[in-house]
Design a protein around this motif. Structure first.
Motif, PDB file in Angstrom:
ATOM      1  N   ASP A 177     -27.629  -8.561 -12.729  1.00  0.00           N
ATOM      2  CA  ASP A 177     -27.649 -10.007 -12.997  1.00  0.00           C
ATOM      3  C   ASP A 177     -26.217 -10.508 -13.178  1.00  0.00           C
ATOM      4  OD1 ASP A 177     -28.744 -12.495 -13.315  1.00  0.00           O
ATOM      5  OD2 ASP A 177     -29.394 -12.203 -15.391  1.00  0.00           O
ATOM      6  N   VAL A 178     -26.067 -11.814 -13.053  1.00  0.00           N
ATOM      7  CA  VAL A 178     -24.802 -12.492 -13.332  1.00  0.00           C
ATOM      8  C   VAL A 178     -25.050 -13.456 -14.482  1.00  0.00           C
ATOM      9  CG1 VAL A 178     -23.015 -14.031 -12.458  1.00  0.00           C
ATOM     10  CG2 VAL A 178     -24.009 -12.297 -10.945  1.00  0.00           C
ATOM     11  N   ILE A 179     -24.322 -13.254 -15.568  1.00  0.00           N
ATOM     12  CA  ILE A 179     -24.427 -14.137 -16.741  1.00  0.00           C
ATOM     13  C   ILE A 179     -23.360 -15.219 -16.599  1.00  0.00           C
ATOM     14  CG2 ILE A 179     -24.474 -14.266 -19.253  1.00  0.00           C
ATOM     15  CD1 ILE A 179     -24.803 -11.175 -19.248  1.00  0.00           C
ATOM     16  N   ASP A 180     -23.787 -16.444 -16.456  1.00  0.00           N
ATOM     17  CA  ASP A 180     -22.862 -17.570 -16.262  1.00  0.00           C
ATOM     18  C   ASP A 180     -23.115 -18.572 -17.382  1.00  0.00           C
ATOM     19  OD1 ASP A 180     -21.241 -19.619 -15.385  1.00  0.00           O
ATOM     20  OD2 ASP A 180     -22.025 -19.672 -13.333  1.00  0.00           O
ATOM     21  N   LEU A 181     -22.481 -18.319 -18.529  1.00  0.00           N
ATOM     22  CA  LEU A 181     -22.686 -19.153 -19.714  1.00  0.00           C
ATOM     23  C   LEU A 181     -21.330 -19.493 -20.333  1.00  0.00           C
ATOM     24  CD1 LEU A 181     -25.612 -17.141 -21.390  1.00  0.00           C
ATOM     25  CD2 LEU A 181     -25.809 -19.346 -20.202  1.00  0.00           C
ATOM     26  N   PRO A 182     -21.058 -20.758 -20.594  1.00  0.00           N
ATOM     27  CA  PRO A 182     -19.758 -21.149 -21.177  1.00  0.00           C
ATOM     28  C   PRO A 182     -19.629 -20.683 -22.616  1.00  0.00           C
ATOM     29  CG  PRO A 182     -21.224 -23.039 -21.087  1.00  0.00           C
ATOM     30  CD  PRO A 182     -21.939 -21.921 -20.376  1.00  0.00           C
ATOM     31  N   LEU A 183     -18.412 -20.276 -22.988  1.00  0.00           N
ATOM     32  CA  LEU A 183     -18.167 -19.754 -24.331  1.00  0.00           C
ATOM     33  C   LEU A 183     -17.113 -20.575 -25.058  1.00  0.00           C
ATOM     34  CD1 LEU A 183     -18.057 -15.915 -23.585  1.00  0.00           C
ATOM     35  CD2 LEU A 183     -19.940 -17.200 -24.634  1.00  0.00           C
ATOM     36  N   ALA A 184     -17.330 -20.733 -26.352  1.00  0.00           N
ATOM     37  CA  ALA A 184     -16.380 -21.426 -27.215  1.00  0.00           C
ATOM     38  C   ALA A 184     -16.314 -20.695 -28.546  1.00  0.00           C
ATOM     39  CB  ALA A 184     -16.810 -22.878 -27.433  1.00  0.00           C
ATOM     40  N   SER A 185     -15.238 -20.907 -29.289  1.00  0.00           N
ATOM     41  CA  SER A 185     -15.109 -20.302 -30.613  1.00  0.00           C
ATOM     42  C   SER A 185     -16.120 -20.908 -31.565  1.00  0.00           C
ATOM     43  CB  SER A 185     -13.692 -20.518 -31.154  1.00  0.00           C
ATOM     44  OG  SER A 185     -12.740 -19.877 -30.351  1.00  0.00           O
ATOM     45  N   ASP A 186     -16.746 -20.052 -32.354  1.00  0.00           N
ATOM     46  CA  ASP A 186     -17.673 -20.517 -33.376  1.00  0.00           C
ATOM     47  C   ASP A 186     -16.858 -21.090 -34.529  1.00  0.00           C
ATOM     48  OD1 ASP A 186     -19.510 -20.880 -35.407  1.00  0.00           O
ATOM     49  OD2 ASP A 186     -20.531 -18.971 -35.082  1.00  0.00           O
ATOM     50  N   PRO A 187     -16.999 -22.380 -34.839  1.00  0.00           N
ATOM     51  CA  PRO A 187     -16.198 -22.957 -35.935  1.00  0.00           C
ATOM     52  C   PRO A 187     -16.486 -22.337 -37.290  1.00  0.00           C
ATOM     53  CG  PRO A 187     -17.904 -24.501 -35.208  1.00  0.00           C
ATOM     54  CD  PRO A 187     -17.890 -23.372 -34.223  1.00  0.00           C
ATOM     55  N   GLY A 188     -17.585 -21.618 -37.404  1.00  0.00           N
ATOM     56  CA  GLY A 188     -17.940 -21.032 -38.690  1.00  0.00           C
ATOM     57  C   GLY A 188     -17.644 -19.555 -38.806  1.00  0.00           C
ATOM     58  N   GLY A 189     -16.985 -18.972 -37.788  1.00  0.00           N
ATOM     59  CA  GLY A 189     -16.727 -17.540 -37.856  1.00  0.00           C
ATOM     60  C   GLY A 189     -15.688 -17.097 -36.854  1.00  0.00           C
ATOM     61  N   TYR A 190     -15.621 -15.772 -36.643  1.00  0.00           N
ATOM     62  CA  TYR A 190     -14.636 -15.188 -35.727  1.00  0.00           C
ATOM     63  C   TYR A 190     -15.230 -14.898 -34.350  1.00  0.00           C
ATOM     64  CZ  TYR A 190     -11.902 -14.465 -39.974  1.00  0.00           C
ATOM     65  OH  TYR A 190     -11.209 -14.648 -41.143  1.00  0.00           O
ATOM     66  N   ASN A 191     -16.498 -15.175 -34.199  1.00  0.00           N
ATOM     67  CA  ASN A 191     -17.180 -14.849 -32.954  1.00  0.00           C
ATOM     68  C   ASN A 191     -17.066 -15.976 -31.930  1.00  0.00           C
ATOM     69  OD1 ASN A 191     -18.930 -16.235 -34.929  1.00  0.00           O
ATOM     70  ND2 ASN A 191     -20.390 -16.271 -33.227  1.00  0.00           N
TER      71      ASN A 191
END
Length: 295
Positions: A177-191
């Protein structure tokens, strides 16, 4: 360090020729202020025309030590080293670059110590492929500013292939599969988190083994976002084994995320050699796979 190129077709200016060789504007500025540029052994200006048979030579100034970066005598596992590149097999648990929690003994500190001991004149490592602290495997380092510039261009042109081995919790629905999902920093953590406001992130995977409680996958990155593999598999509700930050379960005594940068391939821009570097599976991941297979 000197580099020489033959001119194989007429070029309207030396500057244009150097640009064609991958010399960025920043590197060209360094050459003008602290390096040398010559044609057929004679100092030349950027505007000079070039003819077939000319020899263009540049002399890059040495990149001296950054006094704020300590040299460490900690060990590094060198997979390959030449004038332009240093390829290292990084163990899990070692930070790549100095930070507030560790400024004395990171991979960069150890590389500096390695080069000081070897008497190198270039003492500023350029990290091309960075890994998280608890991810093991291949790290690509450029030994000088031109190599770094060319490596960055290869990555921008999607000509660098990085293959990872990962162990995800549970059973993935698809074998590929190809995972095509945008990512951003979680404002509440380091993830990192999937967010419509994030940057596009593309991860491709192939299942290589299935076990009762986990799935082994080969992963290829098509973008290079922070925590991309870890965040993407967590978004599928299959976090990596041992990845506490993303809710991965503990299995087989593994104390870090089950992620290993296994292979790096690219065509060397200096001599057009096909380069391939492979990191053997570390002992803790081998033990995990043995445990999974036994159960």
């Amino acid at each position: 360090m000197e580099l020489t190129w033959p001119v194989t077709k007429p070029v309207s200016s030396l500057k244009r020729f150097l640009t064609q060789q991958g010399i960025s504007h920043r590197v060209f500025s360094d050459l003008k202020t602290a390096g040398t540029i010559s044609v057929n052994g004679q100092s030349a200006t950027a505007a000079v025309d070039l003819q077939v048979g000319d020899q263009v030579t540049i002399g890059l100034p040495a990149e001296e030590s950054d006094p704020t970066v300590a040299a460490s005598d900690g060990p590094i596992q060198v997979l390959f080293e030449n004038r332009d590149w240093l390829i290292i097999d990084k163990p899990a648990g070692l930070n790549v670059v100095p930070g507030p929690a560790n400024r004395e003994d990171t991979l960069v500190n150890r590389i500096k110590g390695h080069w000081v001991a070897a008497g190198s004149t270039d003492l500023r490592p350029h990290i091309v492929t960075r890994l998280d602290r608890f991810t093991s495997g291949v790290v690509w380092v450029a030994r000088h500013r031109l190599a770094n510039s060319l490596a960055s261009q290869l990555q921008a042109d999607h000509l660098v292939h990085k293959s990872y081995l990962a162990v995800a919790a549970g059973s993935l629905d698809k074998d590929h599969d190809v995972i095509d999902l945008p990512l951003a920093s979680d404002p509440g953590g380091y993830n990192q988190m999937v967010s419509p406001d994030g940057r596009r992130a593309i991860t491709e995977y192939w299942v290589t083994a299935r076990f009762a409680t986990a799935t082994v996958v080969r992963v290829q990155l098509h973008t290079g976002r922070t925590h991309q593999i870890r965040a993407h598999f967590a978004a599928l509700d299959h976090p990596l084994i041992g990845d506490a930050l993303y809710g991965g379960p503990e299995l087989g005594g593994l104390t870090r995320q089950a992620l290993h940068a296994q292979k790096l391939t690219f065509t060397d821009p200096f001599d057009q050699t096909a380069r391939e570097f492979v990191s053997p599976l570390p002992a803790d991941l081998s033990r995990l796979l043995t445990t999974l297979q036994a159960n």
